[in-house]
Motif scaffolding. Sequence first.
Motif, PDB file in Angstrom:
ATOM      1  N   ASN A  30       1.435  41.273  -5.509  1.00  0.00           N
ATOM      2  CA  ASN A  30       1.451  42.208  -4.792  1.00  0.00           C
ATOM      3  C   ASN A  30       0.599  43.221  -5.027  1.00  0.00           C
ATOM      4  O   ASN A  30       0.012  43.778  -4.190  1.00  0.00           O
ATOM      5  CB  ASN A  30       2.970  42.844  -4.851  1.00  0.00           C
ATOM      6  N   PHE A  31       0.110  43.495  -6.251  1.00  0.00           N
ATOM      7  CA  PHE A  31      -0.944  44.479  -6.488  1.00  0.00           C
ATOM      8  C   PHE A  31      -2.468  43.755  -5.939  1.00  0.00           C
ATOM      9  O   PHE A  31      -3.090  44.629  -5.700  1.00  0.00           O
ATOM     10  CB  PHE A  31      -1.062  44.490  -8.067  1.00  0.00           C
ATOM     11  N   LEU A  32      -2.509  42.610  -6.201  1.00  0.00           N
ATOM     12  CA  LEU A  32      -3.873  42.023  -5.750  1.00  0.00           C
ATOM     13  C   LEU A  32      -3.691  42.189  -4.430  1.00  0.00           C
ATOM     14  O   LEU A  32      -5.093  42.544  -3.564  1.00  0.00           O
ATOM     15  CB  LEU A  32      -4.088  40.579  -6.293  1.00  0.00           C
ATOM     16  N   ARG A  33      -2.855  41.796  -3.612  1.00  0.00           N
ATOM     17  CA  ARG A  33      -2.710  42.158  -1.972  1.00  0.00           C
ATOM     18  C   ARG A  33      -3.007  43.653  -1.527  1.00  0.00           C
ATOM     19  O   ARG A  33      -3.633  43.703  -0.695  1.00  0.00           O
ATOM     20  CB  ARG A  33      -1.403  41.563  -1.478  1.00  0.00           C
ATOM     21  N   GLN A  34      -2.257  44.356  -2.302  1.00  0.00           N
ATOM     22  CA  GLN A  34      -2.677  45.749  -1.808  1.00  0.00           C
ATOM     23  C   GLN A  34      -4.034  46.335  -2.326  1.00  0.00           C
ATOM     24  O   GLN A  34      -4.676  47.090  -1.409  1.00  0.00           O
ATOM     25  CB  GLN A  34      -1.654  46.778  -2.910  1.00  0.00           C
ATOM     26  N   ALA A  35      -4.408  45.655  -3.410  1.00  0.00           N
ATOM     27  CA  ALA A  35      -6.005  46.168  -3.556  1.00  0.00           C
ATOM     28  C   ALA A  35      -6.932  45.751  -2.464  1.00  0.00           C
ATOM     29  O   ALA A  35      -7.647  46.492  -2.073  1.00  0.00           O
ATOM     30  CB  ALA A  35      -6.371  45.550  -5.001  1.00  0.00           C
ATOM     31  N   GLU A  36      -6.666  44.442  -2.210  1.00  0.00           N
ATOM     32  CA  GLU A  36      -7.611  43.813  -0.973  1.00  0.00           C
ATOM     33  C   GLU A  36      -7.385  44.495   0.264  1.00  0.00           C
ATOM     34  O   GLU A  36      -8.294  44.514   1.067  1.00  0.00           O
ATOM     35  CB  GLU A  36      -7.071  42.364  -0.952  1.00  0.00           C
ATOM     36  N   LEU A  41      -9.532  48.180   4.438  1.00  0.00           N
ATOM     37  CA  LEU A  41      -9.521  49.341   5.117  1.00  0.00           C
ATOM     38  C   LEU A  41     -10.553  50.022   4.831  1.00  0.00           C
ATOM     39  O   LEU A  41     -10.971  50.856   6.022  1.00  0.00           O
ATOM     40  CB  LEU A  41      -8.093  50.123   4.717  1.00  0.00           C
ATOM     41  N   VAL A  42     -11.396  50.105   3.728  1.00  0.00           N
ATOM     42  CA  VAL A  42     -12.391  50.873   3.382  1.00  0.00           C
ATOM     43  C   VAL A  42     -13.417  50.304   4.316  1.00  0.00           C
ATOM     44  O   VAL A  42     -14.225  51.030   4.966  1.00  0.00           O
ATOM     45  CB  VAL A  42     -12.672  50.812   1.891  1.00  0.00           C
ATOM     46  N   SER A  43     -13.706  49.047   4.324  1.00  0.00           N
ATOM     47  CA  SER A  43     -14.840  48.229   4.891  1.00  0.00           C
ATOM     48  C   SER A  43     -14.760  48.646   6.639  1.00  0.00           C
ATOM     49  O   SER A  43     -15.415  48.708   7.412  1.00  0.00           O
ATOM     50  CB  SER A  43     -14.640  46.727   5.110  1.00  0.00           C
ATOM     51  N   ALA A  44     -13.166  48.714   6.926  1.00  0.00           N
ATOM     52  CA  ALA A  44     -13.081  49.059   8.563  1.00  0.00           C
ATOM     53  C   ALA A  44     -13.467  50.346   8.739  1.00  0.00           C
ATOM     54  O   ALA A  44     -13.750  50.674   9.927  1.00  0.00           O
ATOM     55  CB  ALA A  44     -11.594  48.636   9.003  1.00  0.00           C
ATOM     56  N   ALA A 325      -1.764  47.409   9.228  1.00  0.00           N
ATOM     57  CA  ALA A 325      -2.103  46.477   8.555  1.00  0.00           C
ATOM     58  C   ALA A 325      -0.875  45.296   8.553  1.00  0.00           C
ATOM     59  O   ALA A 325       0.286  45.935   8.982  1.00  0.00           O
ATOM     60  CB  ALA A 325      -1.997  46.681   7.042  1.00  0.00           C
ATOM     61  N   LEU A 326      -1.461  44.034   8.556  1.00  0.00           N
ATOM     62  CA  LEU A 326      -0.328  42.915   8.474  1.00  0.00           C
ATOM     63  C   LEU A 326      -0.694  41.835   7.719  1.00  0.00           C
ATOM     64  O   LEU A 326      -1.866  41.468   7.785  1.00  0.00           O
ATOM     65  CB  LEU A 326      -0.281  42.522  10.347  1.00  0.00           C
ATOM     66  N   TRP A 327       0.092  41.351   6.879  1.00  0.00           N
ATOM     67  CA  TRP A 327       0.049  40.370   6.030  1.00  0.00           C
ATOM     68  C   TRP A 327       0.656  39.107   6.714  1.00  0.00           C
ATOM     69  O   TRP A 327       1.817  39.012   7.111  1.00  0.00           O
ATOM     70  CB  TRP A 327       0.374  40.241   4.713  1.00  0.00           C
ATOM     71  N   SER A 328       0.043  38.018   6.817  1.00  0.00           N
ATOM     72  CA  SER A 328       0.674  36.684   7.313  1.00  0.00           C
ATOM     73  C   SER A 328       0.292  35.584   6.573  1.00  0.00           C
ATOM     74  O   SER A 328      -0.701  35.675   5.808  1.00  0.00           O
ATOM     75  CB  SER A 328       0.111  36.387   8.880  1.00  0.00           C
ATOM     76  N   ARG A 329       1.121  34.476   6.470  1.00  0.00           N
ATOM     77  CA  ARG A 329       0.743  33.256   5.730  1.00  0.00           C
ATOM     78  C   ARG A 329       0.774  32.159   6.482  1.00  0.00           C
ATOM     79  O   ARG A 329       1.476  31.857   7.542  1.00  0.00           O
ATOM     80  CB  ARG A 329       2.003  33.259   4.385  1.00  0.00           C
ATOM     81  N   ASP A 330      -0.034  31.005   6.121  1.00  0.00           N
ATOM     82  CA  ASP A 330      -0.038  30.102   6.984  1.00  0.00           C
ATOM     83  C   ASP A 330       0.866  28.895   6.203  1.00  0.00           C
ATOM     84  O   ASP A 330       1.210  28.721   4.946  1.00  0.00           O
ATOM     85  CB  ASP A 330      -1.686  29.205   6.553  1.00  0.00           C
ATOM     86  N   ALA A 331       1.560  28.261   7.129  1.00  0.00           N
ATOM     87  CA  ALA A 331       2.818  27.480   6.653  1.00  0.00           C
ATOM     88  C   ALA A 331       2.282  26.213   5.893  1.00  0.00           C
ATOM     89  O   ALA A 331       2.943  25.838   5.131  1.00  0.00           O
ATOM     90  CB  ALA A 331       3.661  27.090   7.715  1.00  0.00           C
ATOM     91  N   GLU A 369      -8.258  33.678   0.088  1.00  0.00           N
ATOM     92  CA  GLU A 369      -8.441  32.618  -0.906  1.00  0.00           C
ATOM     93  C   GLU A 369      -8.801  32.925  -2.333  1.00  0.00           C
ATOM     94  O   GLU A 369      -8.053  32.251  -3.270  1.00  0.00           O
ATOM     95  CB  GLU A 369      -9.970  31.861  -0.541  1.00  0.00           C
ATOM     96  N   GLY A 370      -9.585  33.915  -2.758  1.00  0.00           N
ATOM     97  CA  GLY A 370      -9.501  34.553  -4.195  1.00  0.00           C
ATOM     98  C   GLY A 370      -7.953  34.766  -4.647  1.00  0.00           C
ATOM     99  O   GLY A 370      -7.853  34.393  -5.784  1.00  0.00           O
ATOM    100  N   LEU A 371      -7.526  35.619  -3.890  1.00  0.00           N
ATOM    101  CA  LEU A 371      -6.170  36.117  -4.437  1.00  0.00           C
ATOM    102  C   LEU A 371      -5.155  34.747  -4.609  1.00  0.00           C
ATOM    103  O   LEU A 371      -4.467  34.645  -5.490  1.00  0.00           O
ATOM    104  CB  LEU A 371      -5.361  36.961  -3.252  1.00  0.00           C
ATOM    105  N   LEU A 372      -5.108  33.819  -3.742  1.00  0.00           N
ATOM    106  CA  LEU A 372      -4.610  32.621  -3.681  1.00  0.00           C
ATOM    107  C   LEU A 372      -4.703  31.869  -5.258  1.00  0.00           C
ATOM    108  O   LEU A 372      -3.905  31.385  -5.681  1.00  0.00           O
ATOM    109  CB  LEU A 372      -4.455  31.842  -2.431  1.00  0.00           C
ATOM    110  N   LEU A 373      -6.109  31.607  -5.602  1.00  0.00           N
ATOM    111  CA  LEU A 373      -6.667  30.879  -6.421  1.00  0.00           C
ATOM    112  C   LEU A 373      -6.118  31.579  -7.710  1.00  0.00           C
ATOM    113  O   LEU A 373      -5.583  31.056  -8.797  1.00  0.00           O
ATOM    114  CB  LEU A 373      -7.755  30.586  -6.292  1.00  0.00           C
ATOM    115  N   MET A 374      -6.244  32.789  -7.643  1.00  0.00           N
ATOM    116  CA  MET A 374      -5.829  33.637  -9.028  1.00  0.00           C
ATOM    117  C   MET A 374      -4.419  33.570  -9.267  1.00  0.00           C
ATOM    118  O   MET A 374      -3.978  33.588 -10.412  1.00  0.00           O
ATOM    119  CB  MET A 374      -6.551  35.150  -8.665  1.00  0.00           C
ATOM    120  N   THR A 375      -3.605  33.715  -8.378  1.00  0.00           N
ATOM    121  CA  THR A 375      -2.106  33.811  -8.497  1.00  0.00           C
ATOM    122  C   THR A 375      -1.667  32.436  -8.914  1.00  0.00           C
ATOM    123  O   THR A 375      -0.819  32.375  -9.878  1.00  0.00           O
ATOM    124  CB  THR A 375      -1.291  34.163  -7.311  1.00  0.00           C
ATOM    125  N   ASN A 376      -2.361  31.526  -8.169  1.00  0.00           N
ATOM    126  CA  ASN A 376      -1.712  29.952  -8.755  1.00  0.00           C
ATOM    127  C   ASN A 376      -2.272  29.841 -10.267  1.00  0.00           C
ATOM    128  O   ASN A 376      -1.595  28.962 -11.020  1.00  0.00           O
ATOM    129  CB  ASN A 376      -2.601  28.964  -7.715  1.00  0.00           C
TER     130      ASN A 376
END
Length: 677
Positions: A30-36, A41-44, A325-331, A369-376
Amino acid sequence: MRLRNQLLALSLLTLLLPWSGWKLVQELENFLRQAEENALLVSAHTLTQVLPAEYQAELKLARGQALPLRQLAMEPIADGYLADWPEVEQNLSFESSSGPLRMNLLAGRYGTHFYLAIKVTDPGDISATTYNTGSNEAGERAGVILYVQSKRGQFSYMISTEAPGPLTVNSQGGNGTRLNAAWMDDADGYTVELSLPGDVERISIGAVAPAFTMQGVSFERYAGTLDGRQQGHWLELVSRNDGVSRWLAKTVPENTRAWLVQTDGWVVGDSGPADTGSSELTWVKRVLYQAVANSDMTLREDPPPWPVRFEGRVIDAALQGGSGALWSRDAESAAVYNLVALPVFDVDTAIADPDGRAIGVVVLEARSEGLLLMTNRALGRFSMIALLLVVVLAAGLWLFASRLSHRVQRLSGAVSRAMDNSGRVSDLPMTTSADELGELARNTEKLLRAVSEYTGYLQKLAGRLSHELKTPIAITRSSLENLASFDLDPAARQYLSRAQEGLDRQAAIVSAMSEAQRLEGSVRTADWETINLSEMLKHSVDAYRSVNPSRTITLNLPAESCKLRCAPDLIAQALDKLVDNAISLSAEACEIDISLQYEEKSVLICVANSGTLLPDVLHDQLFDSLVSLRDNRTSGQHLGLGLHIVRLVAEAHGGKVSARNLPNDKGVEFTIRLPAS
């Protein structure tokens, strides 16, 4: 539940360790997702601030006067079906103000040609093709009227047919380009597909259909941008701005896709699909990550390669001046996507009206992708460490519980074997241990020794009492005999008789105790020899029959002779006590059965009698000294020394004695078990 099982169940508390780690990994995710999300948002926000003025002007264009062209992946087949059109639901919709007539309009570009798809919904009484069969005048036919303006001029077309299928449409007046089209009827109306030249700049289009009354045609209905059957408002054919798209592609962060969207959701610019370099995951990793990720996260639907319009709460929040903001995941891949939207304000009015309405929205999407690999990676490492710790802790607790359980069982068995029937106490284990079990063993040993000393005192009590009571009894007896020689009145004579009866009872008690003491001494000095036990039992039973002629006494012997090394006098005395006990406890009609048996290297002498049963108490207590379970009021005076003598004889031969009620309450059986020679 045994001690080891209790500790093993207690070891399940170690599962709190992987559970807490699981929660920690979830918090990390959750922390990594919030940071990303914050970074995106800063980039936008940066994009909204540096958006060039000419692109802001593009956003100000009223989309109600424009027809967006979607990028077609392949050339559509003119067949009247919309299966090869992407995002069919993202269309311009027009409704008739004078009846249930609707027209949905799609536009696309493939190569140098433009394509239109018109879906007309007309739940009228008569379909358009049926109506056209009765009219040859173009000005009276039902269908789609199209006005086209290009660099070569302005042309009009009447698209109508009497039967579904492909058709060629000529311009009215014959000066325009011939158009290829296809007409397909359906239950609610019809669908038209047609191609346009690439030089077309804008169009005005509408569907026309008659309205019927009982007398015939009364008026026409129109849906679209036409003014009746004449050209009305123009729709600009607008493609994505290639300049905006190139600028977005150069400006957005790596592995991020950006869109510039107008207030009505139409896409002005698209940076194009991002090169995410998706990683391949095993199904185990996918399941683990899906478990770690928020279960309420929206499942991502496959988006079109080139979306033409955005809708939803994310865009609505940005249009209201906030951020979405919207988070979605690929099944399938378990990858997560972060979509953010920020409003674009007109720089000319932002200063004067800080709360002014947005003129557009910048939308950014990144695949984590980076969040996924780090969490795994974190989950995998922690899972291995936690699993190893749980196994080690559970194994350690189980081994400790097994050792503790073994020690407790060993101490329990030693305590149960510590004191034999004679009252002797053996040493207990673990008396030198420094833990609680050692303290328990020492205290138990003290208790057993105290019980042993008291048991020894009780065993010697009968001998001491018999020795001490002999002289007072003799004095009392001589005094009563002398008193009996005097001439006494009847009342005194009655009291004298009662005193003599009491003295006789005391003398019998002392005699019995003396007999038990003598027997204990005779056990140690008895003569041992090998005899034929069967012959001995025959002689003994013959003596019992002669002394008790009214009783039925049977004898059952094995076929072969029974040789046994024993003390014959002691065996005979023990048998006498058992037979005397059986006779005294049964009626004359009851049968007494004496038998000799072999069983598991042992010789069994059994004395059974019908009638009287043993009470519901511990049968081993029958063989203790001074214990009698008889009713003295009906059976005379009994001190409970007879069966005690039987136990002494059996133990002197290395055997034991037992008593039991026969099945079906047929009687009682006493058994002397002696080891065979």
